[in-house]
Motif scaffolding. Structure first.
Motif, mmCIF file in Angstrom:
data_model
loop_
_atom_site.group_PDB
_atom_site.id
_atom_site.type_symbol
_atom_site.label_atom_id
_atom_site.label_comp_id
_atom_site.label_asym_id
_atom_site.label_seq_id
_atom_site.Cartn_x
_atom_site.Cartn_y
_atom_site.Cartn_z
ATOM 1 N N GLN A 1 -25.736 -14.962 19.124
ATOM 2 C CA GLN A 1 -27.180 -14.937 18.914
ATOM 3 C C GLN A 1 -27.836 -16.024 19.768
ATOM 4 O OE1 GLN A 1 -27.875 -15.427 14.755
ATOM 5 N NE2 GLN A 1 -27.064 -13.413 14.215
ATOM 6 N N ILE A 2 -29.132 -15.829 20.063
ATOM 7 C CA ILE A 2 -29.851 -16.831 20.835
ATOM 8 C C ILE A 2 -29.902 -18.136 20.047
ATOM 9 C CG2 ILE A 2 -32.097 -17.484 21.776
ATOM 10 C CD1 ILE A 2 -32.584 -14.573 22.402
ATOM 11 N N ASP A 3 -29.467 -19.207 20.687
ATOM 12 C CA ASP A 3 -29.489 -20.522 20.065
ATOM 13 C C ASP A 3 -30.654 -21.292 20.664
ATOM 14 O OD1 ASP A 3 -29.105 -23.118 19.245
ATOM 15 O OD2 ASP A 3 -26.929 -23.036 19.437
ATOM 16 N N THR A 4 -31.717 -21.471 19.888
ATOM 17 C CA THR A 4 -32.922 -22.103 20.422
ATOM 18 C C THR A 4 -32.675 -23.558 20.813
ATOM 19 O OG1 THR A 4 -33.630 -22.609 18.167
ATOM 20 C CG2 THR A 4 -34.489 -20.595 19.170
ATOM 21 N N TYR B 1 -28.502 -16.815 27.132
ATOM 22 C CA TYR B 1 -29.405 -17.633 26.320
ATOM 23 C C TYR B 1 -28.685 -18.659 25.458
ATOM 24 C CZ TYR B 1 -33.010 -14.493 27.920
ATOM 25 O OH TYR B 1 -33.868 -13.789 28.719
ATOM 26 N N THR B 2 -27.377 -18.528 25.343
ATOM 27 C CA THR B 2 -26.594 -19.538 24.635
ATOM 28 C C THR B 2 -25.684 -20.287 25.605
ATOM 29 O OG1 THR B 2 -26.651 -18.281 22.573
ATOM 30 C CG2 THR B 2 -24.936 -19.938 22.777
ATOM 31 N N ASP C 1 -22.694 -9.618 26.401
ATOM 32 C CA ASP C 1 -23.934 -9.585 25.643
ATOM 33 C C ASP C 1 -24.921 -10.536 26.320
ATOM 34 O OD1 ASP C 1 -25.356 -9.062 22.855
ATOM 35 O OD2 ASP C 1 -25.511 -11.213 23.286
ATOM 36 N N LEU D 1 -35.012 -18.810 32.205
ATOM 37 C CA LEU D 1 -34.569 -19.216 30.871
ATOM 38 C C LEU D 1 -35.580 -20.177 30.252
ATOM 39 C CD1 LEU D 1 -30.740 -19.789 31.452
ATOM 40 C CD2 LEU D 1 -31.748 -18.102 29.912
ATOM 41 N N ASN E 1 -27.694 -12.035 25.366
ATOM 42 C CA ASN E 1 -28.078 -13.221 24.600
ATOM 43 C C ASN E 1 -26.958 -14.250 24.568
ATOM 44 O OD1 ASN E 1 -30.543 -12.061 24.044
ATOM 45 N ND2 ASN E 1 -29.943 -11.305 22.025
ATOM 46 N N ASP E 2 -25.757 -13.764 24.351
ATOM 47 C CA ASP E 2 -24.605 -14.651 24.268
ATOM 48 C C ASP E 2 -24.357 -15.336 25.608
ATOM 49 O OD1 ASP E 2 -22.474 -15.878 23.058
ATOM 50 O OD2 ASP E 2 -21.169 -14.123 23.073
#
Length: 304
Positions: free
Chosen positions: A21-24, A221-222, A215, A195, A217-218
């Motif tokens: 999942q996206i980790d903000t 974004y992470t 993925d 990003l 997001n994985d």
């Protein structure tokens, strides 16, 4: 989801994937370190690229039939074919580096011993494959801004595409390249900027990790959001440039955001190994547009 993976280099571990999942927090850290200083004045030696006519690169080209693999067509199509071939030729697995870090040793160690390799050797071999086919290419070591330990990292390639007049992001571990909403290939700097700003990013459909589709997001974004903070490139892009032979000197340029902390001493920072005599020299800069002393070529990580 990926397991945490490790690649050892002189006590330094580059570790892999985490969440799906996206980790903000990863994006937040990158956004806090977004600024570069294009007015900074300093010099360092020029980046150099070994000619494809060099005997070692010629051997790579002929030994593995790279002309046929690259095929006909545009420089973009040829680069993508070389990326996919190498990704399928040498699988990824986090293990200690072999002593001789060059494309022939890395490819043949899998062909003869089924020894897969971590992201660092994969990027080194991919770099030499690109050089052998006449592309300017560099290994790019990507770390987080976390100190005293970077908590892992990743190693990819930056490849110059003449028809686009730009450097593009390529990852041999995942057969990955990144595009915008119009399918234009992006540089490492453009991926980083999007990003930070929230711009559209797309992965190629056949990007994968151990055969499983990546993925978005994985991966971006992470994983890469964390690791596009601190970027390190060898100054010499040539056959065997990263093999740590006794008494050898290896030079790097490290791009850091403004106000970042000085990295701790690790395998890529300025140091001399007491046992091997390997001398590492690292030139730090906060200017992503900075050239070498002869101003050609530039760092290759700035937005065109």
């Amino acid at each position: 989801m990926r397991k945490n993976c490790k690649l050892a280099l002189l006590g330094l571990f580059i570790t892999g994937w985490a969440s799906a999942q996206i980790d903000t927090s990863e994006l937040g850290e990158l956004r806090q370190g977004k600024e570069y200083n294009i007015s900074q004045k300093q010099t360092f030696p020029d980046f150099t690229y070994q000619s494809s006519d060099h005997e070692d690169l010629t051997k790579i080209r002929t030994k593995y039939g790279l002309d046929a693999i690259a095929g006909k067509g545009s420089d973009i199509e040829r680069a993508k074919r070389l990326l996919k071939w190498f990704h399928e030729e040498v699988p990824h697995n986090d293990a200690p580096n072999i002593e001789s870090l060059n494309a022939i040793s890395i490819i043949d160690s899998y062909r003869t011993k089924k020894q897969a390799h971590g992201c660092y050797p994969l990027s080194i071999a991919m770099n030499e494959v690109f050089l052998a086919m006449g592309f300017q290419s560099r290994t790019v070591i990507c770390f987080s801004g976390r100190y005293p330990s970077p908590e892992g990292g990743h190693v990819i390639n930056s490849v110059y595409i003449p028809s686009l007049k730009k450097w593009i992001y390529m990852d041999p571990q995942d057969n990955a390249y990144i595009m915008d909403e119009k399918d234009n290939l992006l540089s490492i700097a453009e991926v980083r900027e999007r990003l930070i700003s929230g711009g559209v990013l797309k992965l190629n459909a056949d990007a994968n990790y151990h055969g499983k589709a990546d993925d978005l997001n994985d991966y971006l974004y992470t994983f890469m959001a964390k690791n596009l903070y601190r970027l390190i490139c060898p100054l010499k892009s040539e056959f065997g440039s990263q093999t740590r032979a006794k008494g050898k000197t290896i030079q790097y340029v490290e791009l850091l955001p403004v106000a970042s902390k000085d990295p701790v001493v690790d395998g890529f920072e300025t140091n001399t190994n007491a046992k091997t005599g390997v001398n590492v020299i690292n030139f730090h800069t906060n200017n992503d547009r900075l050239s070498g002393k002869n101003h050609n070529p530039h760092f290759g990580l700035s937005i065109p």
